[in-house]
Design a protein around this motif. Structure first.
Motif, PDB file in Angstrom:
ATOM      1  N   GLY A 156      48.265  76.529  51.446  1.00  9.94           N
ATOM      2  CA  GLY A 156      48.905  77.727  51.744  1.00  9.94           C
ATOM      3  C   GLY A 156      50.438  77.654  51.436  1.00  9.94           C
ATOM      4  N   THR A 157      51.197  78.478  51.052  1.00  9.19           N
ATOM      5  CA  THR A 157      52.418  78.485  51.008  1.00  9.19           C
ATOM      6  C   THR A 157      53.299  78.051  52.204  1.00  9.19           C
ATOM      7  OG1 THR A 157      52.396  80.994  51.726  1.00  9.19           O
ATOM      8  CG2 THR A 157      52.229  80.331  49.253  1.00  9.19           C
ATOM      9  N   ARG A 158      54.372  77.114  52.045  1.00 14.37           N
ATOM     10  CA  ARG A 158      54.958  76.592  52.968  1.00 14.37           C
ATOM     11  C   ARG A 158      56.434  77.070  52.763  1.00 14.37           C
ATOM     12  NH1 ARG A 158      50.353  73.689  52.114  1.00 14.37           N
ATOM     13  NH2 ARG A 158      49.874  71.910  53.427  1.00 14.37           N
ATOM     14  N   PHE A 159      57.081  76.803  53.991  1.00 13.05           N
ATOM     15  CA  PHE A 159      58.697  76.845  53.771  1.00 13.05           C
ATOM     16  C   PHE A 159      59.346  75.950  54.728  1.00 13.05           C
ATOM     17  CE2 PHE A 159      59.355  80.373  57.426  1.00 13.05           C
ATOM     18  CZ  PHE A 159      58.611  79.702  58.303  1.00 13.05           C
ATOM     19  N   MET A 160      60.686  75.787  54.578  1.00 13.66           N
ATOM     20  CA  MET A 160      61.536  74.865  55.429  1.00 13.66           C
ATOM     21  C   MET A 160      62.870  75.095  55.098  1.00 13.66           C
ATOM     22  SD  MET A 160      61.277  71.170  53.389  1.00 13.66           S
ATOM     23  CE  MET A 160      59.806  70.772  53.596  1.00 13.66           C
ATOM     24  N   SER A 201      53.946  73.819  46.709  1.00 18.34           N
ATOM     25  CA  SER A 201      53.588  74.771  47.717  1.00 18.34           C
ATOM     26  C   SER A 201      54.606  75.584  48.302  1.00 18.34           C
ATOM     27  CB  SER A 201      52.471  74.035  48.522  1.00 18.34           C
ATOM     28  OG  SER A 201      51.314  73.732  47.994  1.00 18.34           O
ATOM     29  N   ILE A 202      55.796  75.176  48.059  1.00 14.32           N
ATOM     30  CA  ILE A 202      56.882  75.602  48.951  1.00 14.32           C
ATOM     31  C   ILE A 202      57.321  76.995  48.436  1.00 14.32           C
ATOM     32  CG2 ILE A 202      59.210  75.433  49.653  1.00 14.32           C
ATOM     33  CD1 ILE A 202      58.830  72.505  50.048  1.00 14.32           C
ATOM     34  N   ALA A 203      57.136  78.150  49.032  1.00  9.86           N
ATOM     35  CA  ALA A 203      57.341  79.276  48.356  1.00  9.86           C
ATOM     36  C   ALA A 203      58.650  79.699  48.398  1.00  9.86           C
ATOM     37  CB  ALA A 203      56.368  80.420  48.981  1.00  9.86           C
ATOM     38  N   GLN A 204      59.412  79.369  49.855  1.00 13.32           N
ATOM     39  CA  GLN A 204      60.694  79.727  50.071  1.00 13.32           C
ATOM     40  C   GLN A 204      61.092  78.687  50.711  1.00 13.32           C
ATOM     41  OE1 GLN A 204      62.906  82.240  49.292  1.00 13.32           O
ATOM     42  NE2 GLN A 204      61.573  83.633  48.282  1.00 13.32           N
ATOM     43  N   VAL A 221      54.551  83.354  53.340  1.00 17.15           N
ATOM     44  CA  VAL A 221      54.687  82.140  53.743  1.00 17.15           C
ATOM     45  C   VAL A 221      53.819  82.034  55.010  1.00 17.15           C
ATOM     46  CG1 VAL A 221      56.602  81.093  52.853  1.00 17.15           C
ATOM     47  CG2 VAL A 221      56.521  81.945  55.180  1.00 17.15           C
ATOM     48  N   VAL A 222      52.786  80.737  54.999  1.00 21.70           N
ATOM     49  CA  VAL A 222      51.994  80.957  56.037  1.00 21.70           C
ATOM     50  C   VAL A 222      51.959  79.660  56.931  1.00 21.70           C
ATOM     51  CG1 VAL A 222      50.039  82.225  54.593  1.00 21.70           C
ATOM     52  CG2 VAL A 222      50.122  79.629  54.606  1.00 21.70           C
ATOM     53  N   MET A 223      52.742  78.722  56.494  1.00 18.93           N
ATOM     54  CA  MET A 223      53.106  77.612  57.354  1.00 18.93           C
ATOM     55  C   MET A 223      54.130  76.860  56.898  1.00 18.93           C
ATOM     56  SD  MET A 223      50.361  74.633  55.562  1.00 18.93           S
ATOM     57  CE  MET A 223      48.906  75.885  55.648  1.00 18.93           C
TER      58      MET A 223
END
Length: 348
Positions: A156-160, A201-204, A221-223
């Motif tokens: 799944g796409t991630r962010f931070m 996997s980091i989309a943004q 993003v999902v997680m």
């Protein structure tokens, strides 16, 4: 003295007495999102009403360090203070010599309400980056730091955030198997290798809470890793697109800092503002509660709700949490430079 000269003197006196006194001003550099609005509504307006000092906010999400570096290097510093500096930014600015030393009288006055005061700033709150996941968008959510880094079993796409490299590396070190009490001194190569596992996997990377919430709601993003003040707000809104699961396992805790800049145009006014904050806990509590977070001001914290305190990183959540070591980061020398260069490339 002639009669003409005698007649002129009262006129000159009137002109001199009418010379306007320049009003005091304070320029605050902020990250963005709703935080500047909350500072304005609950703190700055009250400060201006009490003192007559006007406050101008400059919104520079993710660009405070670069902006201050440019101002210091050109000798034209325009900002006076930042009220919510992330630990990584605070350490970077202090190490570069861009922050003013806190005067002894300010330290002494604030020590009654603030437990952590360094030579270069006052810890205004404890924040956390914690694991979040939208259960509506995935088959299963990660609940541990190691699972967050496992893109094969938890796709799944991630962010931070894009401006907290020390926090990200601390989380990655723990996810790789380092014990919580052995993370510092940081094994930077090991932590970088762990972060690189999830980079595709980091989309943004986000720079404010408003953007983070939009990314979740849109499904982009999902997680990922999100500040602890945001999940309770999302959970309370009943967003039909988001069913949030949260985990404190490996949550990275850090102080946010209020710090005054070296060579700013209104340095003495900035110290006045810090002293004003110390004596107005109701304003500090209202601001922090609007943010959904606690505050390091003891008198203000006592005024906050139990729900706010429940989401505080200070509370024992029954799993390991990871405090960042800002002092290590400041003194890391070439290692800090390596981290900064890695991060610059990682987020782009």
């Amino acid at each position: 003295m002639s009669m003409n000269k005698l007649a002129i003197l009262p006129v000159l006196g009137l002109l001199l007495s009418a010379t306007p006194v320049l009003a005091e001003n304070l320029v605050v550099a902020s990250y963005g999102g709703k935080t500047p609005e909350h500072w304005r509504t609950y703190v700055f307006d009250a400060f201006t009403a009490d003192t007559g000092i006007t406050v101008e906010q400059v919104i520079v999400p993710g660009k405070i360090v670069a902006g201050m570096q440019a101002q210091q290097q050109t000798g034209k510093v325009q900002w006076d203070i930042s009220t919510s500096l992330a630990a990584s930014d605070f350490a970077t600015l202090a190490a570069a010599g861009y922050l003013a030393r806190v005067p002894d009288d300010v330290k002494q006055e604030l020590s009654a309400n603030y437990g952590l005061i360094s030579d270069y700033g006052v810890a205004s709150k404890t924040g956390a980056l914690m694991i979040i996941c939208n259960k509506k968008a995935v088959e299963k959510c990660p609940t541990t730091a190691a699972e967050m880094m496992d893109v094969e079993n938890f796709p799944g796409t991630r962010f931070m955030p894009n401006f907290q490299p020390l926090e990200a590396l601390t989380f990655a070190a723990y996810a790789s198997g380092v014990a919580p009490d052995a993370i510092y001194p940081l094994d930077v190569d090991r932590a970088i290798a762990e972060l690189n596992k999830i980079r595709p996997s980091i989309a943004q990377f986000y720079d404010n809470s408003t953007t983070a919430r939009q990314l979740l709601s849109s499904g982009e993003v999902v997680m990922g890793l999100l500040w602890n003040g945001i999940p309770p707000q999302i959970l309370g809104e009943g967003n039909v697109n988001v069913d949030l699961q949260v985990s404190w396992d490996g949550a990275v805790t850090y102080s946010q800092w209020t710090a005054v800049y070296n060579n700013g145009p209104n340095t003495e006014t900035a110290w006045k503002f810090l002293k004003w904050l110390n004596t107005h806990p109701e304003a500090v509590a209202a601001y922090a509660s609007a943010e959904g977070t606690d505050t390091a001001n003891k008198a203000a914290f006592a005024l906050q709700t139990e729900e706010i305190k429940e989401w505080s990183p200070v509370k024992d959540h029954g799993v390991p949490t990871l405090p960042v070591n800002t002092e290590w980061y400041m003194a890391a020398g070439d290692t800090k430079t390596k981290i900064d260069e890695f991060w610059k490339n990682y987020i782009n």
